[in-house]
Design an enzyme around this catalytic site. Structure first.
Site, PDB file in Angstrom:
ATOM      1  N   GLY A  87     -12.336   2.928  -0.211  1.00 29.27           N
ATOM      2  CA  GLY A  87     -10.653   2.354  -0.856  1.00 29.27           C
ATOM      3  C   GLY A  87     -10.805   1.362  -1.580  1.00 29.27           C
ATOM      4  N   GLY A  96     -15.894   5.749  -1.476  1.00 32.04           N
ATOM      5  CA  GLY A  96     -15.054   6.147  -0.397  1.00 32.04           C
ATOM      6  C   GLY A  96     -14.550   5.051   0.596  1.00 32.04           C
ATOM      7  CB  THR A 114       4.365   0.076  -2.590  1.00 35.07           C
ATOM      8  OG1 THR A 114       2.901  -0.620  -2.861  1.00 35.07           O
ATOM      9  CG2 THR A 114       4.816  -0.110  -1.252  1.00 35.07           C
ATOM     10  CG  ASP A 115       0.515   2.942  -6.560  1.00 30.63           C
ATOM     11  OD1 ASP A 115       0.783   3.518  -5.575  1.00 30.63           O
ATOM     12  OD2 ASP A 115      -0.579   2.848  -6.933  1.00 30.63           O
ATOM     13  CD  GLU A 117      -8.328   9.355  -9.949  1.00 32.72           C
ATOM     14  OE1 GLU A 117      -8.362  10.223  -9.169  1.00 32.72           O
ATOM     15  OE2 GLU A 117      -9.172   8.417 -10.011  1.00 32.72           O
ATOM     16  CB  SER A 162     -15.858   3.891  -6.899  1.00 36.23           C
ATOM     17  OG  SER A 162     -15.402   4.913  -5.991  1.00 36.23           O
ATOM     18  CB  SER A 163     -12.243   7.456  -8.937  1.00 36.34           C
ATOM     19  OG  SER A 163     -11.203   6.951  -8.029  1.00 36.34           O
ATOM     20  CD  GLU A 206      -3.310  -0.307  -0.006  1.00 35.63           C
ATOM     21  OE1 GLU A 206      -3.240  -0.117  -1.092  1.00 35.63           O
ATOM     22  OE2 GLU A 206      -3.701  -1.445   0.704  1.00 35.63           O
ATOM     23  CG  ASP A 232      -6.360   2.196  -7.156  1.00 42.30           C
ATOM     24  OD1 ASP A 232      -5.785   1.529  -6.739  1.00 42.30           O
ATOM     25  OD2 ASP A 232      -6.727   3.462  -6.629  1.00 42.30           O
TER      26      ASP A 232
END
Ligand code: GLA
Length: 382
Positions: A122, A120, A35-36, A158, A125-126, A33, A170
């Site tokens: 996590g 929201g 980390t990307d 984004e 959804s976006s 997490e 994501d």
């Protein structure tokens, strides 16, 4: 929502010609997490919740879009100055613009969409919304863009139209997801490997605190800046360090006195998290879920104390999991609210959920939501 249902809703708004229907999912992330964007590893899987959209080219240079779940409508052109005001429409607009910037010819279209990724939580959804439209436009307009570039188009949306300087995880998994498989992605080289994920005797379950922090996107961007500052300081001594992923604790300790305490803590978390993803990969290959779970707890600890992206509600759920003997539990995704991801033995599952809901309600006055995780396919035409 099924294909038939969304087609009818589309036709109610735009008349009876048949649209095309596309879908793209949200995701979980087993470990790795924040980390990307540090050039490191992530371990996500697509889920059986996503966005479904019906789309038809309309022969104009305008997009006409309905967000069915919000009962909102937006109409916008395809030039930079045509940016719509509705938050959700900015994602669709951004996808169009990022395709156009790469030389793709986008035409106007009519569309309706609906989703079942909890907002929201996590679960991205976006990214599901971005990937649905990136995948659909590429397919309908025969643009010939590969799936990596589609993911980058979502990420750039984004960055440029939403203001979140997110990494690639994501959007990548929303496009590359595969039923029954998690994917370990190296975000520096973009090499990836599918891992079958069917832990016999365990379940993966999400508990959604439903906490959403208003300032989550600026706090997220600040975390990224901290990491970049720490990496830049290390790079002065070690030019080969492009990202924090390339650094180790010795290198970080060399610059401890020149960076802020906060930046130090953030970087320490990232360096340790990178190590954990590698250990989890080995453990998964051996079917050693006890180690996987142990690392999940360590990630939670790091995200809570060092990276500081947890909150009281998430820490509370993590504590209950630990006390109930749950194998692994941690805050999932960007943090600042949302879900814990729990790896639970089958025989403990019902009792844990019951206990967690009751104790949480007792403390916070409401129950978290419970979602079972079903690892599913990425973006596709229906
Ligand atoms: C959000 C971002 C991702 C990733 C996670 C944290 O979901 O969109 O790129 O950084 O947070 O791991």
């Amino acid at each position: 929502m099924t294909k038939e249902e969304i087609v009818i809703l589309f036709q109610n708004k735009f008349g009876k010609e048949t649209p095309e229907v596309y879908t793209a999912p949200g995701r979980i992330n087993l470990i790795g997490e924040h980390t990307d964007y540090n050039g490191s590893f992530v371990f996500p899987g697509a889920v059986d919740k996503g966005i479904t959209a019906a789309i038809r080219l309309n022969g104009t240079d305008k997009v006409r879009a309905y967000a069915l779940d919000l009962s909102e409508y937006s109409e916008f052109g395809l030039n930079e100055e045509d940016i719509p005001t509705e938050g959700w429409a900015k994602y669709i607009f951004g996808i169009c613009r990022e395709i156009i910037k790469r030389g793709g010819k986008v035409q106007g279209f009519d569309t309706v969409f609906s989703g079942n990724v909890p907002l929201g939580a996590g679960m991205s959804s976006s990214a599901a919304l971005e990937s649905t439209y990136a995948y659909a436009l590429n397919d309908m307009l025969n643009l010939g863009i590969d799936k990596f570039e589609l993911a980058k188009i979502g990420q750039a949306t984004e960055h440029h139209y939403v203001g979140v300087k997110c990494g690639i995880m994501d959007q990548f998994i929303s496009l590359f997801g595969k039923k029954g498989h998690l994917v370990r992605l190296d975000c520096k080289t973009m090499e990836y490997e599918y891992f079958p994920f069917d832990p016999q005797g365990y379940k993966l379950v999400l508990l959604d605190t439903q906490v959403k922090h208003e300032l989550a996107s600026s706090a997220y961007n600040k975390r990224r800046e901290s990491c970049e500052r720490a990496a830049a300081a290390i790079r002065k001594n070690h030019p080969e360090v492009q990202f924090l992923r390339d650094a180790d604790m010795n290198m970080l300790n060399e610059v401890k006195d020149v960076i802020s305490e906060e930046d130090y803590k953030r970087a320490k978390y990232v360096i340790e998290e990178t190590q954990r993803v590698l250990e989890v990969s080995d453990a998964l290959k051996k079917g050693d879920y006890e180690t996987v779970g142990k690392k999940m707890y360590e990630t939670h600890e790091g995200m809570s104390k060092l990276y500081e992206v947890s909150c009281e509600e998430l820490d509370f759920l993590n504590d209950i999991a630990k006390k109930s003997g749950v194998t692994g539990s941690r805050v999932m995704g960007g943090g600042f609210g949302g879900c814990t991801l729990n790896l639970v033995k089958d025989e403990l599952h019902d009792q844990f959920i019951e206990e967690a809901l009751a104790q949480f309600k007792n403390k916070f006055g409401y129950e978290p939501k419970v979602y079972d995780v079903v690892i599913s396919d990425g973006a596709r035409k229906l």
